[in-house]
Motif scaffolding. Structure first.
Motif, PDB file in Angstrom:
ATOM      1  N   VAL A 123       1.044  -1.043   0.061  1.00 33.69           N
ATOM      2  CA  VAL A 123       0.201  -0.112  -0.581  1.00 33.69           C
ATOM      3  C   VAL A 123       0.787   1.083  -0.346  1.00 33.69           C
ATOM      4  O   VAL A 123       0.632   2.099  -1.058  1.00 33.69           O
ATOM      5  CB  VAL A 123      -0.967   0.350   1.431  1.00 33.69           C
ATOM      6  CG1 VAL A 123      -1.697   1.168   1.488  1.00 33.69           C
ATOM      7  CG2 VAL A 123      -1.833  -1.616   0.955  1.00 33.69           C
ATOM      8  N   THR A 124       1.623   1.094   0.786  1.00 31.67           N
ATOM      9  CA  THR A 124       2.384   2.412   1.238  1.00 31.67           C
ATOM     10  C   THR A 124       3.305   2.944  -0.398  1.00 31.67           C
ATOM     11  O   THR A 124       4.107   3.866  -0.765  1.00 31.67           O
ATOM     12  CB  THR A 124       4.124   2.843   2.008  1.00 31.67           C
ATOM     13  OG1 THR A 124       4.270   1.015   1.963  1.00 31.67           O
ATOM     14  CG2 THR A 124       2.909   2.769   3.892  1.00 31.67           C
TER      15      THR A 124
ATOM     16  N   ARG B  87       9.610   4.500  -5.518  1.00 32.87           N
ATOM     17  CA  ARG B  87       8.469   4.947  -6.260  1.00 32.87           C
ATOM     18  C   ARG B  87       8.670   5.771  -7.559  1.00 32.87           C
ATOM     19  O   ARG B  87       7.383   5.456  -8.923  1.00 32.87           O
ATOM     20  CB  ARG B  87       7.528   5.508  -5.524  1.00 32.87           C
ATOM     21  CG  ARG B  87       7.043   5.296  -4.135  1.00 32.87           C
ATOM     22  CD  ARG B  87       6.159   6.208  -3.492  1.00 32.87           C
ATOM     23  NE  ARG B  87       5.192   6.702  -4.345  1.00 32.87           N
ATOM     24  CZ  ARG B  87       3.892   7.040  -4.443  1.00 32.87           C
ATOM     25  NH1 ARG B  87       3.428   5.350  -4.363  1.00 32.87           N
ATOM     26  NH2 ARG B  87       3.369   7.236  -5.294  1.00 32.87           N
TER      27      ARG B  87
ATOM     28  N   TYR C 231       5.215  11.703  -0.793  1.00 33.99           N
ATOM     29  CA  TYR C 231       4.755  11.793  -1.805  1.00 33.99           C
ATOM     30  C   TYR C 231       4.779  12.342  -2.857  1.00 33.99           C
ATOM     31  O   TYR C 231       4.163  12.696  -3.777  1.00 33.99           O
ATOM     32  CB  TYR C 231       3.775  10.672  -1.352  1.00 33.99           C
ATOM     33  CG  TYR C 231       3.220   9.306  -0.449  1.00 33.99           C
ATOM     34  CD1 TYR C 231       3.774   8.066  -2.118  1.00 33.99           C
ATOM     35  CD2 TYR C 231       2.913   9.369   0.143  1.00 33.99           C
ATOM     36  CE1 TYR C 231       3.626   7.037  -0.562  1.00 33.99           C
ATOM     37  CE2 TYR C 231       3.370   7.968   1.557  1.00 33.99           C
ATOM     38  CZ  TYR C 231       3.420   6.884   0.393  1.00 33.99           C
ATOM     39  OH  TYR C 231       3.868   5.618   1.041  1.00 33.99           O
TER      40      TYR C 231
ATOM     41  N   TRP D 210       3.017   4.100 -14.644  1.00 33.90           N
ATOM     42  CA  TRP D 210       2.496   3.101 -13.316  1.00 33.90           C
ATOM     43  C   TRP D 210       2.996   1.521 -13.714  1.00 33.90           C
ATOM     44  O   TRP D 210       3.877   1.008 -12.588  1.00 33.90           O
ATOM     45  CB  TRP D 210       1.365   2.545 -13.602  1.00 33.90           C
ATOM     46  CG  TRP D 210       0.683   1.777 -12.856  1.00 33.90           C
ATOM     47  CD1 TRP D 210       0.590   2.812 -11.369  1.00 33.90           C
ATOM     48  CD2 TRP D 210       1.160   0.441 -12.226  1.00 33.90           C
ATOM     49  NE1 TRP D 210       0.161   1.729 -10.735  1.00 33.90           N
ATOM     50  CE2 TRP D 210       0.817   0.355 -11.062  1.00 33.90           C
ATOM     51  CE3 TRP D 210       1.153  -0.505 -12.368  1.00 33.90           C
ATOM     52  CZ2 TRP D 210       0.747  -0.679  -9.771  1.00 33.90           C
ATOM     53  CZ3 TRP D 210       1.076  -1.457 -11.830  1.00 33.90           C
ATOM     54  CH2 TRP D 210       0.868  -1.846 -10.675  1.00 33.90           C
TER      55      TRP D 210
ATOM     56  N   CYS E 271       9.307  -0.394  -7.775  1.00 39.38           N
ATOM     57  CA  CYS E 271       8.056  -0.478  -6.755  1.00 39.38           C
ATOM     58  C   CYS E 271       8.022  -1.897  -5.955  1.00 39.38           C
ATOM     59  O   CYS E 271       7.559  -2.270  -4.374  1.00 39.38           O
ATOM     60  CB  CYS E 271       7.170   0.040  -6.674  1.00 39.38           C
ATOM     61  SG  CYS E 271       5.431   0.742  -5.978  1.00 39.38           S
TER      62      CYS E 271
ATOM     63  N   TRP F   3       0.447   3.221  -3.701  1.00 42.65           N
ATOM     64  CA  TRP F   3      -0.211   4.149  -3.378  1.00 42.65           C
ATOM     65  C   TRP F   3      -0.126   4.787  -5.029  1.00 42.65           C
ATOM     66  O   TRP F   3       0.865   6.181  -4.379  1.00 42.65           O
ATOM     67  CB  TRP F   3      -0.794   4.661  -2.164  1.00 42.65           C
ATOM     68  CG  TRP F   3      -1.598   5.541  -1.705  1.00 42.65           C
ATOM     69  CD1 TRP F   3      -2.810   5.779  -2.578  1.00 42.65           C
ATOM     70  CD2 TRP F   3      -1.620   6.720  -0.812  1.00 42.65           C
ATOM     71  NE1 TRP F   3      -3.886   6.697  -1.981  1.00 42.65           N
ATOM     72  CE2 TRP F   3      -2.910   7.295  -1.246  1.00 42.65           C
ATOM     73  CE3 TRP F   3      -0.309   7.058   0.276  1.00 42.65           C
ATOM     74  CZ2 TRP F   3      -2.977   8.677   0.037  1.00 42.65           C
ATOM     75  CZ3 TRP F   3      -1.155   7.993   1.459  1.00 42.65           C
ATOM     76  CH2 TRP F   3      -2.403   8.832   0.937  1.00 42.65           C
ATOM     77  N   ARG F   4      -0.932   5.093  -4.881  1.00 36.93           N
ATOM     78  CA  ARG F   4      -0.986   6.716  -6.887  1.00 36.93           C
ATOM     79  C   ARG F   4       0.594   6.589  -6.681  1.00 36.93           C
ATOM     80  O   ARG F   4       0.812   7.594  -7.364  1.00 36.93           O
ATOM     81  CB  ARG F   4      -1.760   7.715  -5.883  1.00 36.93           C
ATOM     82  CG  ARG F   4      -2.850   7.848  -5.656  1.00 36.93           C
ATOM     83  CD  ARG F   4      -3.431   9.351  -4.745  1.00 36.93           C
ATOM     84  NE  ARG F   4      -2.673  10.502  -5.676  1.00 36.93           N
ATOM     85  CZ  ARG F   4      -3.524  11.663  -5.317  1.00 36.93           C
ATOM     86  NH1 ARG F   4      -3.077  12.000  -4.470  1.00 36.93           N
ATOM     87  NH2 ARG F   4      -2.905  12.720  -6.520  1.00 36.93           N
TER      88      ARG F   4
ATOM     89  N   THR G 162       8.342  -3.369  -2.359  1.00 36.41           N
ATOM     90  CA  THR G 162       7.508  -3.709  -1.175  1.00 36.41           C
ATOM     91  C   THR G 162       8.296  -4.815  -1.161  1.00 36.41           C
ATOM     92  O   THR G 162       7.681  -5.250   0.958  1.00 36.41           O
ATOM     93  CB  THR G 162       6.502  -4.178  -1.899  1.00 36.41           C
ATOM     94  OG1 THR G 162       5.481  -2.756  -3.562  1.00 36.41           O
ATOM     95  CG2 THR G 162       5.390  -4.765  -1.219  1.00 36.41           C
TER      96      THR G 162
END
Length: 747
Positions: A48-49, A171, A721, A122, A129, A52-53, A133
């Motif tokens: 999630v962290t 990210r 972010y 993305w 990403c 996220w977007r 994770t």
């Protein structure tokens, strides 16, 4: 479920690592759940962290300026040059290829440039990403395998989970998170390997995975190298301990040693070489970075120099028209022997006089003034005879500048920037007592062919000045504006020992008869070649050339940078890095670690070093206090060896590095620090385990610490972010240290 259980996550036939272990029966007897819920919860939160977007912002962020360009070139098969190995870029490019990322023209000029609407942002950011994770579950599993409780492992997991620096670095299209995840994967597999019976099925499996992940780590970034050395030490320390086991035969011990060598040396090397062979197989087209490579390398690429050099004569002859490229180049760029009609000034700025002859320089761009003609010293013709008279090793030649028609010359006059060397010029007869010294001996260096003839593309030569026995070289110094800021060419004895004195014929043609200078100049400007065949250079030769080029670039000292930092800055999170700032607003992404985590980790480092030092001193006097066979002492020693040792070997060498350093150099050491913090808290909780009051107090303090970490993470979410814009006063409120340089606009 006993949240303080110390059982590792593995079932070992015997505790070969020396860490604490329990069998599955006792595990079930304590009623522990089959599912490790803390591990799964941390993994979900980690995803999630990080995810996220993920597509925000839809502009180039920090080093995406380079990596996105590399990925685009990868997908299109265009050669590029980077100072680090290609594996992570291959993964990102593979994902991009599957998403049909190829046609976009991603030529970014600066951070903040927008991606094209068709760019799958993305997808480009997915691989970094994903590996970011995995840092959280990997850290949890490593601490558990060191023999600590779920709570201790959770502490390490929380460090990785809520650290803003690691989140930010995961990210975007960069490779640091991939590298760190591969290092932690290597360490996890090592723990499984050393806790398995030598040469059992599980030992062989985990050993091969150790070699695979070590190879992938060094194939991603060279900052992995200290960690890999430390992993090798851990494995051979384990082998040394196994020698004491009399249940293992001598033959099996020899086989085990060979296997250990295989997994820590041969498998990683094979993976490393394989990643480069794939790299060179995929990127076969010429691009803007191929000038970093030799002429032979460039000529083997499709287009570019290959389109020029294909079909040109192989043997250099008297009358050949050539361009001479310096083997070393200047400031990471190619340069060619060059002259123009301008002359050296009568006097330099320091008052020294010059010859006032025509300037000879090294120029970093293709230009008609880079053309020279090889002339026989005893003949007047400037054309290739029929049959051609080829130039051999040891031949004496003259070099005529193609456009001005003047001869390359050197004499006993100091060079403009390097007075210890002789000046090189094109001779102008001023009718004064300075005779021409225009003879040069061709000396072939390291040629593969045995015929000792001078070949285009394939041969490196030195040009030895016959009168002074000095060698035509570049000094690497840039000339003043009177020479158009081109680079100095000198004749020197000292530089003859270096690649600065090596020259390669890059473009080559046999000149034909022209009636005069103007006709020859016109021919130089218009002549072109029609490609007929590719220059052959094997993958293996390309591999070795690329290794030397990357090594040379890595040794270069980087100029001072606004976001450069020092090893001591890393310990307490003294510096951050501005990744992106939206134009005209305070919305920004700033890479900054979680202050609570970093400061706690620094304290854990200090206390661990002091405590271990005191224990060692006490044991010298009272060895019975901490007997060697005591299970907790064994675990402390092994955990300290893994985590503290890993931190030191990844941090200490940077004090002796003569180049600008950045935060990403600290990533491996940071990972080991977070692992150490979990083990450190685990030892404290175990010491208090049998004292209910102390145990509850420690658990309460841990809960307060976790809440503090969460609070700090939430406070800095806007700059981690970049989703929300803060006012100038709010940003000033987050500047907890004066060295944090947020981009603040008061309007």
């Amino acid at each position: 479920m006993d949240f303080l259980s110390k059982k590792p996550l593995i079932k070992a036939e015997k505790n070969w690592a020396g860490t604490s272990s329990k069998n599955d029966a006792s595990h079930a007897a304590r009623g522990e759940a089959a599912v490790d819920w803390p591990l799964w919860i941390l993994t979900v939160l980690s995803a999630v962290t990080r995810f996220w977007r993920l597509g925000y912002p839809n502009v180039v962020v920090f080093d995406e300026l380079f990596y996105s360009r590399f990925v685009h070139m990868y997908v299109n098969g265009i050669f590029f040059f980077d100072s680090n190995p290609p594996f992570a870029k291959q993964l990102i490019a593979g994902a991009a290829y599957l998403a049909n990322y190829s046609a976009q023209n991603e030529t970014f000029a600066k951070i903040g440039d927008a991606y094209s609407p068709e760019t799958p942002i993305w997808v480009l950011r997915f691989i970094p990403c994903l590996f970011g994770t995995l840092l959280v579950p990997l850290s949890y599993c490593i601490v558990r395998n060191l023999g600590y409780s779920q709570l201790a492992a959770t502490i390490s997991g929380v460090c990785f989970l809520l650290d803003g620096a690691l989140i930010t670095g995961s990210r975007f299209v960069m490779t640091d998170s991939v590298n760190l995840a591969l290092l932690l994967s290597s360490l996890f597999c090592i723990l499984r390997f050393v806790q398995s019976r030598p040469l059992s099925g599980s030992s062989v499996l985990w050993g091969l995975l150790v070699g695979l992940f070590m190879g992938l780590a060094i194939s991603t970034k060279y900052v992995s190298f200290p960690s890999l050395l430390w992993f090798t030490w851990i494995i051979f320390r384990h082998y040394w301990k196994v020698l004491d086991d009399l249940s293992i035969s001598a033959k099996r011990l020899v086989e085990y040693f060979i296997y250990c060598v295989l997994i820590v040396i041969f498998v990683p090397v094979a993976v490393y070489v394989g990643s480069f062979l794939i790299h060179l197989t995929v990127i076969t087209k010429a691009g803007p970075y191929d000038t970093m490579m030799s002429t032979r390398f460039q000529a083997s690429l499709e287009g570019g120099l290959a389109a020029i050099s294909r079909g040109q004569p192989y043997n250099v002859a008297y009358g050949s028209q050539i361009t001479l490229r310096n083997h070393a180049g200047v400031q990471d760029n190619a340069c060619w022997l060059h002259s123009h009609k301008e002359v050296y000034p009568l006097r330099y700025d320091d008052g020294r006089g010059s010859s006032h002859q025509q300037q000879v320089t090294c120029y970093s761009f293709k230009d008609v003034n880079n053309w020279w003609i090889i002339k026989h010293p005893n003949k007047t013709i400037l054309e290739v005879e029929s049959p051609p008279e080829h130039v051999r090793d040891g031949a004496v030649v003259q070099l005529v500048h193609g456009v001005t028609g003047r001869l390359l010359n050197s004499h006993d006059v100091a060079a403009p920037i390097s007075p210890e060397c002789q000046e090189v010029s094109c001779y102008i007869d001023y009718n004064i007592t300075m005779p021409a010294e225009e003879l040069w001996e061709v000396k072939i260096i390291n040629q593969e062919a045995e015929d000792r003839y001078w070949h285009a593309i394939q041969t490196n030569v030195q040009l030895i000045h016959v009168n002074s026995k000095t060698t035509l070289s570049i000094s690497g110094q840039q000339l003043p504006p009177w020479a158009f800021n081109q680079f100095e060419v000198v004749s020197s004895v000292q530089l003859s020992k270096f690649t600065l004195s090596l020259w390669t014929v890059e473009e080559h043609r046999y000149s034909t008869a022209h009636s005069g200078q103007k006709e020859r100049e016109a021919a130089l400007l218009k002549d072109e070649f029609i490609p007929d065949k590719a220059t052959d250079l094997s993958l293996w030769k390309k591999f070795w050339e690329l290794q030397w080029s990357m090594l040379g670039l890595s040794r270069d000292t980087v100029e001072e940078h606004v976001y450069g930092s020092k090893p001591f800055d890393w310990i307490m999170n003294d510096n951050g890095v501005a990744f992106w700032a939206q134009k005209g607003s305070n919305r920004q992404i700033y890479q900054l670690g979680n202050v609570v985590v970093w400061h706690t980790g620094a304290c854990a480092l200090l206390v661990t070093v002091v405590a271990l030092s005191l224990v060692v001193l006490v044991r010298m006097r009272f060895p019975e206090i901490f007997p060697n066979h005591h299970i907790q002492w064994i675990r402390v020693c092994f955990a300290a060896e893994v985590a503290l040792g890993g931190f030191v070997v990844n941090w200490l060498p940077y004090f002796f590095t003569d180049r600008t350093l950045f935060f990403h150099h600290y990533y491996p050491a940071l990972g080991f620090k977070f692992l150490l913090l979990g083990g450190f808290m685990g030892e404290i909780m175990d010491l208090c385990r049998n004292k209910e009051y102390l145990a509850k107090t420690v658990q309460a303090l841990v809960a307060v610490w976790i809440m503090s970490v969460i609070y700090t993470f939430v406070r800095f979410v806007p700059i981690t972010y970049g989703f929300d814009e803060l006012s100038a006063s709010e940003l000033h409120g987050l500047e907890w240290r004066e060295s944090w340089n947020f981009i603040i606009r008061n309007s």
